[in-house]
Design an enzyme around this catalytic site. Structure first.
Site, PDB file in Angstrom:
ATOM      1  N   LYS A   1     -21.590 -16.348  36.375  1.00  0.00           N
ATOM      2  CA  LYS A   1     -22.427 -17.499  36.047  1.00  0.00           C
ATOM      3  C   LYS A   1     -23.007 -17.353  34.643  1.00  0.00           C
ATOM      4  O   LYS A   1     -23.288 -16.258  34.184  1.00  0.00           O
ATOM      5  CB  LYS A   1     -23.567 -17.634  37.070  1.00  0.00           C
ATOM      6  CG  LYS A   1     -23.098 -18.052  38.457  1.00  0.00           C
ATOM      7  CD  LYS A   1     -24.280 -18.264  39.388  1.00  0.00           C
ATOM      8  CE  LYS A   1     -23.811 -18.783  40.746  1.00  0.00           C
ATOM      9  NZ  LYS A   1     -24.946 -18.985  41.682  1.00  0.00           N
TER      10      LYS A   1
ATOM     11  N   HIS B   1     -16.727 -17.539  50.105  1.00  0.00           N
ATOM     12  CA  HIS B   1     -18.093 -17.020  50.011  1.00  0.00           C
ATOM     13  C   HIS B   1     -18.439 -16.143  51.209  1.00  0.00           C
ATOM     14  O   HIS B   1     -19.244 -15.210  51.090  1.00  0.00           O
ATOM     15  CB  HIS B   1     -19.087 -18.172  49.884  1.00  0.00           C
ATOM     16  CG  HIS B   1     -20.301 -17.802  49.089  1.00  0.00           C
ATOM     17  ND1 HIS B   1     -20.268 -17.562  47.734  1.00  0.00           N
ATOM     18  CD2 HIS B   1     -21.593 -17.600  49.463  1.00  0.00           C
ATOM     19  CE1 HIS B   1     -21.471 -17.239  47.304  1.00  0.00           C
ATOM     20  NE2 HIS B   1     -22.291 -17.249  48.334  1.00  0.00           N
TER      21      HIS B   1
ATOM     22  N   TYR C   1     -28.908  -9.544  52.229  1.00  0.00           N
ATOM     23  CA  TYR C   1     -27.889  -8.781  52.944  1.00  0.00           C
ATOM     24  C   TYR C   1     -28.492  -7.609  53.704  1.00  0.00           C
ATOM     25  O   TYR C   1     -27.934  -7.173  54.712  1.00  0.00           O
ATOM     26  CB  TYR C   1     -26.817  -8.287  51.967  1.00  0.00           C
ATOM     27  CG  TYR C   1     -26.080  -9.412  51.309  1.00  0.00           C
ATOM     28  CD1 TYR C   1     -25.217 -10.232  52.033  1.00  0.00           C
ATOM     29  CD2 TYR C   1     -26.263  -9.689  49.961  1.00  0.00           C
ATOM     30  CE1 TYR C   1     -24.558 -11.284  51.439  1.00  0.00           C
ATOM     31  CE2 TYR C   1     -25.596 -10.753  49.353  1.00  0.00           C
ATOM     32  CZ  TYR C   1     -24.753 -11.536  50.095  1.00  0.00           C
ATOM     33  OH  TYR C   1     -24.111 -12.585  49.509  1.00  0.00           O
TER      34      TYR C   1
ATOM     35  N   ARG D   1     -16.912 -14.068  43.147  1.00  0.00           N
ATOM     36  CA  ARG D   1     -17.016 -15.483  43.488  1.00  0.00           C
ATOM     37  C   ARG D   1     -15.654 -16.157  43.376  1.00  0.00           C
ATOM     38  O   ARG D   1     -14.764 -15.687  42.653  1.00  0.00           O
ATOM     39  CB  ARG D   1     -17.999 -16.187  42.562  1.00  0.00           C
ATOM     40  CG  ARG D   1     -19.418 -15.624  42.581  1.00  0.00           C
ATOM     41  CD  ARG D   1     -20.290 -16.357  41.584  1.00  0.00           C
ATOM     42  NE  ARG D   1     -21.677 -15.874  41.590  1.00  0.00           N
ATOM     43  CZ  ARG D   1     -22.147 -14.927  40.778  1.00  0.00           C
ATOM     44  NH1 ARG D   1     -21.329 -14.342  39.896  1.00  0.00           N
ATOM     45  NH2 ARG D   1     -23.413 -14.545  40.843  1.00  0.00           N
TER      46      ARG D   1
ATOM     47  N   ARG E   1     -17.349 -12.845  50.318  1.00  0.00           N
ATOM     48  CA  ARG E   1     -18.325 -12.232  49.403  1.00  0.00           C
ATOM     49  C   ARG E   1     -19.459 -11.618  50.216  1.00  0.00           C
ATOM     50  O   ARG E   1     -19.888 -10.493  49.957  1.00  0.00           O
ATOM     51  CB  ARG E   1     -18.840 -13.300  48.440  1.00  0.00           C
ATOM     52  CG  ARG E   1     -19.856 -12.827  47.396  1.00  0.00           C
ATOM     53  CD  ARG E   1     -20.032 -13.925  46.355  1.00  0.00           C
ATOM     54  NE  ARG E   1     -21.244 -13.816  45.575  1.00  0.00           N
ATOM     55  CZ  ARG E   1     -21.371 -13.094  44.471  1.00  0.00           C
ATOM     56  NH1 ARG E   1     -20.349 -12.380  44.025  1.00  0.00           N
ATOM     57  NH2 ARG E   1     -22.501 -13.081  43.793  1.00  0.00           N
TER      58      ARG E   1
END
Length: 294
Positions: free
Chosen positions: A171, A240, A275, A147, A243
């Site tokens: 996170k 992102h 994904y 991230r 990512r």
């Protein structure tokens, strides 16, 4: 004054809603009213039931309205019935138990593999500190899937060149280890060499500005956007997206979804599964373009 007019006055004078918002509510409610009156002339706000509300929604979907649009109109009817119930204008709320259509999550955008290969070719970059830094940023995002917040928080001590591992804090302060390959190892070494020769650092940060300060989110976003503009026409050109590009590339090259989940730092497998849909959509496009009878 009909029930809708009373409701609109309530929105304007008691709730202080903006004029455009009130007009939007009126349009949605009039649309529903027109629909149920077209079914049976004796139907009214007091006598419609949940099946009528569902039929109205089905009609909207058949007309090509998006799930978001249908849910917004349903919300207007629900709000109206809450108002009408609170003033004892109706005896029941037929919209309360009706569920709106599920909104489809947009598939993640990603840069094509050949575009990333082109962007990372050495001849695309000069040997200045800024270009070396920019290319290293791009390669790091693409090679690890980390991230933006994780990248800007990196310090030199979090990079282990011996084991080729990065220690990142994700996170909720959860730490994880991300392996990296020889190309990124060389790029990081070269970047650090250039950085230490060109900049006096005021921080322990791995990536710093020309003034030696830790790079912030906006600066990194700008570098990524500027770089991706050279090879892709995607509307979103953000860290992102890189990512997403990492995850898609891993799955396209037979990585297990559980492994990709751990590398990305996802808590739930369902977050990673988006994904697999993206890679399947890509597979369908390949099939449709290649098969003679597709």
């Amino acid at each position: 004054m009909d029930m809708i007019e009373g409701f609109l006055d309530y929105l304007k004078y008691e709730r202080n809603y903006a004029e455009l918002t009130v007009l939007s509510y009126e349009a949605d409610l009039r649309d529903f009213q027109s629909f149920y009156e077209g079914l049976e002339s004796e139907l009214s706000w007091k006598t419609v039931d949940a099946d009528v509300v569902r039929a109205w929604m089905e009609q909207m979907v058949e007309r090509g309205n998006s799930a978001t649009s249908v849910c917004r109109r349903l919300s207007a009817v629900r709000t109206f019935y809450r108002y009408a119930m609170s003033r004892h204008l109706v005896d029941s709320d037929p919209a309360h138990a009706v569920e709106g259509p599920k909104k489809q999550k947009p598939l993640p955008q990603f840069v094509k593999e050949r575009e990333m290969d082109k962007l990372l070719e050495p001849e695309m970059w000069s040997d200045t500190f800024k270009d070396v830094r920019a290319r290293t940023l791009i390669l790091l995002f693409y090679s690890t899937g980390m991230r933006l917040s994780e990248l800007i928080a990196l310090d030199d001590e979090m990079v282990d060149f011996t084991t080729k591992e990065l220690r990142v804090t994700g996170k909720r302060d959860k730490q994880r280890i991300i392996p990296f390959g020889g190309e990124l190892c060389e790029a990081l070494r070269e970047y650090i060499r250039r950085r230490d020769a060109a900049v006096v650092r005021t921080t322990s940060a791995l990536f710093v500005t020309d003034k030696g300060e830790r790079m912030n989110r906006n600066k990194v976003r700008y570098e990524v956007q500027k770089a991706l503009t050279r090879v892709t026409t995607l509307k979103k050109r953000t860290p992102h997206v890189l990512r997403h590009t990492f995850a898609t590339a891993m799955l396209n090259h037979d990585a297990g979804i559980e492994s990709v989940k751990k590398l990305l730092g996802h808590e739930s497998l369902s977050t990673t599964e988006i994904y697999t849909h993206a890679t399947f959509e890509q597979l369908k496009r390949v099939y449709n373009n290649a098969h003679p009878r597709a």
